[in-house]
Design a protein around this motif. Structure first.
Motif, short mmCIF file in Angstrom:
data_model
loop_
_atom_site.label_atom_id
_atom_site.label_comp_id
_atom_site.label_asym_id
_atom_site.label_seq_id
_atom_site.Cartn_x
_atom_site.Cartn_y
_atom_site.Cartn_z
N MET A 152 0.86 -1.15 0.12
CA MET A 152 -0.01 0.08 -0.09
C MET A 152 0.87 1.30 -0.01
O MET A 152 1.68 1.45 0.74
CB MET A 152 -0.89 -0.17 1.14
N ALA A 153 0.67 2.13 -0.91
CA ALA A 153 1.45 3.31 -1.06
C ALA A 153 0.76 4.38 0.12
O ALA A 153 -0.48 4.41 0.15
CB ALA A 153 1.47 4.15 -2.43
N THR A 154 1.47 4.87 0.80
CA THR A 154 1.19 5.93 1.74
C THR A 154 2.02 7.21 1.67
O THR A 154 3.08 7.33 1.52
CB THR A 154 1.10 5.44 3.17
N LYS A 155 1.34 8.25 2.16
CA LYS A 155 2.00 9.65 2.00
C LYS A 155 2.37 9.84 3.46
O LYS A 155 3.02 11.15 3.81
CB LYS A 155 1.03 10.64 1.55
N MET A 156 1.68 9.37 4.42
CA MET A 156 1.93 9.41 5.87
C MET A 156 3.30 8.78 6.78
O MET A 156 3.97 9.42 7.56
CB MET A 156 0.93 8.93 6.68
N THR A 157 3.94 7.92 5.82
CA THR A 157 5.26 7.45 6.34
C THR A 157 6.30 7.38 4.99
O THR A 157 6.01 7.21 4.05
CB THR A 157 5.32 6.12 6.75
N ILE A 158 7.56 7.80 5.72
CA ILE A 158 8.96 7.48 4.77
C ILE A 158 9.69 6.70 5.52
O ILE A 158 10.19 6.77 6.59
CB ILE A 158 9.59 8.97 4.47
N ASN A 159 9.77 5.31 4.85
CA ASN A 159 10.73 4.00 5.37
C ASN A 159 10.17 3.82 6.79
O ASN A 159 11.04 3.78 7.84
CB ASN A 159 12.16 4.59 5.31
N GLY A 160 8.81 4.17 6.83
CA GLY A 160 8.24 3.67 8.33
C GLY A 160 8.18 4.77 9.37
O GLY A 160 7.68 4.42 10.42
N VAL A 161 8.64 5.95 9.05
CA VAL A 161 8.64 6.95 9.97
C VAL A 161 7.54 8.07 9.50
O VAL A 161 7.46 8.42 8.51
CB VAL A 161 10.07 7.75 10.01
N SER A 162 6.71 8.39 10.58
CA SER A 162 5.71 9.47 10.17
C SER A 162 6.19 10.68 9.67
O SER A 162 7.33 11.29 10.12
CB SER A 162 4.91 9.64 11.55
N CYS A 214 4.58 13.29 10.09
CA CYS A 214 4.15 14.37 10.89
C CYS A 214 5.05 14.77 11.86
O CYS A 214 5.39 14.23 12.90
CB CYS A 214 2.84 13.79 11.62
N GLN A 215 5.90 15.67 11.39
CA GLN A 215 7.19 16.21 12.20
C GLN A 215 7.21 17.56 13.09
O GLN A 215 7.57 17.67 14.03
CB GLN A 215 8.22 16.33 11.25
N SER A 216 6.07 18.51 12.42
CA SER A 216 5.95 19.63 13.07
C SER A 216 4.76 19.57 14.42
O SER A 216 4.03 18.78 14.36
CB SER A 216 5.33 20.67 12.30
N ALA A 217 5.36 20.22 15.22
CA ALA A 217 4.55 20.23 16.76
C ALA A 217 3.18 20.65 16.46
O ALA A 217 3.15 21.86 15.76
CB ALA A 217 5.40 20.88 17.71
N GLY A 218 2.28 20.12 16.91
CA GLY A 218 0.87 20.71 16.88
C GLY A 218 0.05 20.36 15.72
O GLY A 218 -0.84 20.89 15.20
N THR A 219 0.62 19.53 14.68
CA THR A 219 0.10 18.95 13.36
C THR A 219 -0.45 17.69 13.56
O THR A 219 -0.15 16.91 14.19
CB THR A 219 1.35 19.27 12.26
N GLU A 220 -1.51 17.47 12.36
CA GLU A 220 -1.92 16.32 12.02
C GLU A 220 -1.87 15.89 10.82
O GLU A 220 -2.04 16.61 9.90
CB GLU A 220 -3.48 16.32 12.49
N ASN A 221 -1.83 14.67 10.54
CA ASN A 221 -1.88 14.10 9.29
C ASN A 221 -2.96 12.93 9.03
O ASN A 221 -3.15 12.26 10.19
CB ASN A 221 -0.51 13.65 8.80
N TYR A 222 -3.71 12.78 8.25
CA TYR A 222 -4.58 11.80 7.77
C TYR A 222 -4.70 11.24 6.37
O TYR A 222 -4.48 12.20 5.82
CB TYR A 222 -6.10 12.05 8.76
N GLU A 223 -5.07 10.10 6.34
CA GLU A 223 -5.63 9.39 4.99
C GLU A 223 -6.38 8.32 5.24
O GLU A 223 -6.50 7.66 6.05
CB GLU A 223 -4.19 9.19 4.19
N GLN A 254 -6.18 6.40 8.65
CA GLN A 254 -5.09 6.42 9.43
C GLN A 254 -4.60 7.92 9.94
O GLN A 254 -4.94 8.74 9.06
CB GLN A 254 -3.85 5.63 8.59
N TYR A 255 -4.66 8.09 11.26
CA TYR A 255 -4.53 9.39 11.75
C TYR A 255 -3.12 9.72 12.58
O TYR A 255 -2.77 8.53 13.51
CB TYR A 255 -5.59 9.68 12.61
#
Length: 76
Positions: free
Chosen positions: A1-11, A13-22, A37-38
């Motif tokens: 499954m291709a996902t935009k939420m992880t790169i090499n298994g790492v989230s 979502c790096q900036s504090a106070g942010t959210e990602n979902y798909e 996925q949130y």
């Protein structure tokens, strides 16, 4: 499954106070389910992640996690 939420298994979502979902689908044939996925990166840098049927349920779980986290910090 291709996902935009992880790169090499790492989230991503790096900036504090942010959210990602798909949204994604799981299942076979007619028994497919759509899930969300949130990821939420708290202002202290801790990552909250979950998979639920809707975005509203994910955000409710995040709010519950934040409440428990605040109570835990108050006891210190």
């Amino acid at each position: 499954m291709a996902t935009k939420m992880t790169i090499n298994g790492v989230s991503t979502c790096q900036s504090a106070g942010t959210e990602n979902y798909e949204k994604f689908q799981t299942g076979i044939g007619r028994r497919k389910r759509t899930l969300v996925q949130y990821d939420y990166r708290h202002t202290d840098g801790e990552l909250f992640s979950c998979v639920k049927p809707t975005l509203d349920e994910c955000r409710a779980a995040r709010d519950k996690w934040l409440t428990a986290k605040e109570r835990k910090e108050e006891k210190r």
